[in-house]
Design an enzyme around this catalytic site. Structure first.
Site, PDB file in Angstrom:
ATOM      1  N   ASN A  38     -31.657  -9.764  -8.035  1.00 23.43           N
ATOM      2  CA  ASN A  38     -32.828  -9.236  -8.753  1.00 23.43           C
ATOM      3  C   ASN A  38     -34.062  -9.915  -8.172  1.00 23.43           C
ATOM      4  O   ASN A  38     -34.337 -11.071  -8.470  1.00 23.43           O
ATOM      5  CB  ASN A  38     -32.699  -9.543 -10.251  1.00 23.43           C
ATOM      6  N   GLU A  70     -36.724 -10.295 -19.264  1.00 24.42           N
ATOM      7  CA  GLU A  70     -38.165 -10.361 -18.988  1.00 24.42           C
ATOM      8  C   GLU A  70     -38.852  -9.070 -19.425  1.00 24.42           C
ATOM      9  O   GLU A  70     -39.992  -9.090 -19.898  1.00 24.42           O
ATOM     10  CB  GLU A  70     -38.389 -10.644 -17.493  1.00 24.42           C
ATOM     11  N   GLU A 113     -26.648 -12.498 -19.698  1.00 24.40           N
ATOM     12  CA  GLU A 113     -27.655 -13.437 -19.218  1.00 24.40           C
ATOM     13  C   GLU A 113     -28.241 -14.226 -20.387  1.00 24.40           C
ATOM     14  O   GLU A 113     -29.163 -13.732 -21.072  1.00 24.40           O
ATOM     15  CB  GLU A 113     -28.786 -12.676 -18.527  1.00 24.40           C
ATOM     16  N   GLY A 163     -33.882 -18.523 -14.597  1.00 18.76           N
ATOM     17  CA  GLY A 163     -35.001 -19.122 -13.867  1.00 18.76           C
ATOM     18  C   GLY A 163     -35.307 -20.550 -14.279  1.00 18.76           C
ATOM     19  O   GLY A 163     -36.363 -21.086 -13.960  1.00 18.76           O
ATOM     20  N   HIS A 204     -33.552  -6.025 -18.877  1.00 21.54           N
ATOM     21  CA  HIS A 204     -33.652  -7.431 -18.474  1.00 21.54           C
ATOM     22  C   HIS A 204     -34.474  -8.183 -19.523  1.00 21.54           C
ATOM     23  O   HIS A 204     -35.440  -7.625 -20.076  1.00 21.54           O
ATOM     24  CB  HIS A 204     -34.307  -7.535 -17.088  1.00 21.54           C
ATOM     25  N   LYS A 210     -37.113  -9.327  -8.755  1.00 18.34           N
ATOM     26  CA  LYS A 210     -38.258  -9.390  -9.669  1.00 18.34           C
ATOM     27  C   LYS A 210     -39.523  -8.941  -8.928  1.00 18.34           C
ATOM     28  O   LYS A 210     -39.475  -7.990  -8.146  1.00 18.34           O
ATOM     29  CB  LYS A 210     -38.404 -10.799 -10.246  1.00 18.34           C
ATOM     30  N   SER A 212     -29.440 -18.718 -13.353  1.00 17.50           N
ATOM     31  CA  SER A 212     -29.425 -19.856 -12.433  1.00 17.50           C
ATOM     32  C   SER A 212     -28.126 -19.971 -11.629  1.00 17.50           C
ATOM     33  O   SER A 212     -27.627 -21.061 -11.371  1.00 17.50           O
ATOM     34  CB  SER A 212     -29.726 -21.158 -13.192  1.00 17.50           C
TER      35      SER A 212
HETATM   36  C1  PEP Z   1     -32.301 -12.849 -13.336  1.00 17.70           C
HETATM   37  O1  PEP Z   1     -33.408 -12.586 -12.897  1.00 17.70           O
HETATM   38  O2  PEP Z   1     -31.633 -11.967 -13.895  1.00 17.70           O
HETATM   39  C2  PEP Z   1     -31.791 -14.220 -13.196  1.00 17.70           C
HETATM   40  C3  PEP Z   1     -30.594 -14.503 -13.645  1.00 17.70           C
HETATM   41  O3  PEP Z   1     -32.634 -15.119 -12.591  1.00 17.70           O
HETATM   42  P1  PEP Z   1     -32.208 -16.572 -12.021  1.00 17.70           P
HETATM   43  O4  PEP Z   1     -30.974 -16.374 -11.195  1.00 17.70           O
HETATM   44  O5  PEP Z   1     -33.396 -17.014 -11.221  1.00 17.70           O
HETATM   45  O6  PEP Z   1     -31.932 -17.434 -13.214  1.00 17.70           O
END
Ligand code: PEP
Length: 250
Positions: free
Chosen positions: A9, A96, A166, A172, A94, A11, A212
């Site tokens: 992803n 975000e 998630e 992040g 997501h 972003k 992460s």
């Molecule tokens: C994500 O954007 O879905 C995500 C899991 O980000 P990260 O791997 O940076 O935690």
């Protein structure tokens, strides 16, 4: 046998030129037998990347879509437009988007229907906030979000979908869930799917972990029986790291 899926992803990162350069570097390398490798790029990258991935097994995903086919929705992109480009996957819900762009369980569900209508495979995100985890509500949050996302879909559609578990506090932040914790929650989400659609569907649906994930910990997650891959943000941005993630999912 569920084929593991690594989805990057991106972003709101990279220019179109940088995105094309990334694909040139990972082509033939982030392609491993028995692992599906999907790059979820910003909308404006998709036409260029659709050309760049030709001749490879890399697949393209979008990070959002609108639920309508077309209309007066300034700034939005529809499933019709994504399908036309050869996009195969779309991230829906997501955290975000839920946090910053007013995505709700209802809009997530409408987008799930739109994705299937246009031959796109949804990667639908569910997961709890830190305070919900601390209050012991992780499974309840995932049950409600999963139930809402799949409302009105049929078993054949559900079996094709991908769920990304998630935990929001792990996205992040550099703090990942432990692999065993993630496995337990994902196993529970599979039970929720089973209660909705039956065991044939729950055995087929792929459920990723996200939060992460990086080359150093991907193997630990992949060793867990319920975890079918990862949705990866930060660590998917650099070609070498992305290649290692795909290799680690084998
Ligand atoms: C994500 O954007 O879905 C995500 C899991 O980000 P990260 O791997 O940076 O935690």
């Amino acid at each position: 046998m569920r084929v593991p899926i690594i989805a990057g992803n991106w972003k709101m990162f990279k220019t179109v030129g940088e995105a094309a350069g990334f694909v040139r570097e990972v082509k033939g390398k982030a392609e491993v037998d028995g692992v599906e490798s999907v790059i979820c790029a910003p909308f404006i990258h998709l036409p260029v990347l659709a050309e760049a991935v030709k001749g490879s097994s890399l697949k393209l995903g979008a990070q959002n879509l609108h639920w309508a086919d077309s209309g007066a929705y300034t700034g939005e992109i529809s499933g019709v437009m994504l399908q036309d480009l050869g996009v195969r996957y779309v991230i829906i819900g997501h955290s975000e988007r839920r946090a910053y762009f007013a995505e709700t369980d209802e809009t997530v569900n409408a987008k799930m229907h739109a994705a299937f209508k246009h031959g796109l495979t949804p990667i639908v995100c569910v997961g709890e906030k830190l305070e919900q985890r601390e209050a012991g509500q992780t499974k309840e949050v995932c049950r409600i979000q999963t139930g809402a996302a799949f409302k009105g879909l049929d078993g054949a559609q559900a079996a094709m979908a991908v769920i990304a578990y998630e935990p929001i506090w792990a996205i992040g932040t550099g703090k990942s869930s432990t692999a065993t914790d993630a496995n337990e929650v994902i196993g529970y989400i599979r039970q929720v799917v089973e209660a909705m659609f039956g065991s044939a569907v729950s055995a087929k649906i792929r459920i990723q972990y996200g939060g992460s994930v990086k080359p150093e910990n991907i193997r630990e997650f992949m060793r867990q029986p319920e975890i079918d891959g990862a949705l990866v943000g930060g660590a998917s941005l650099e070609p070498g790291s992305y290649i290692q993630l795909v290799e680690g999912a084998r």
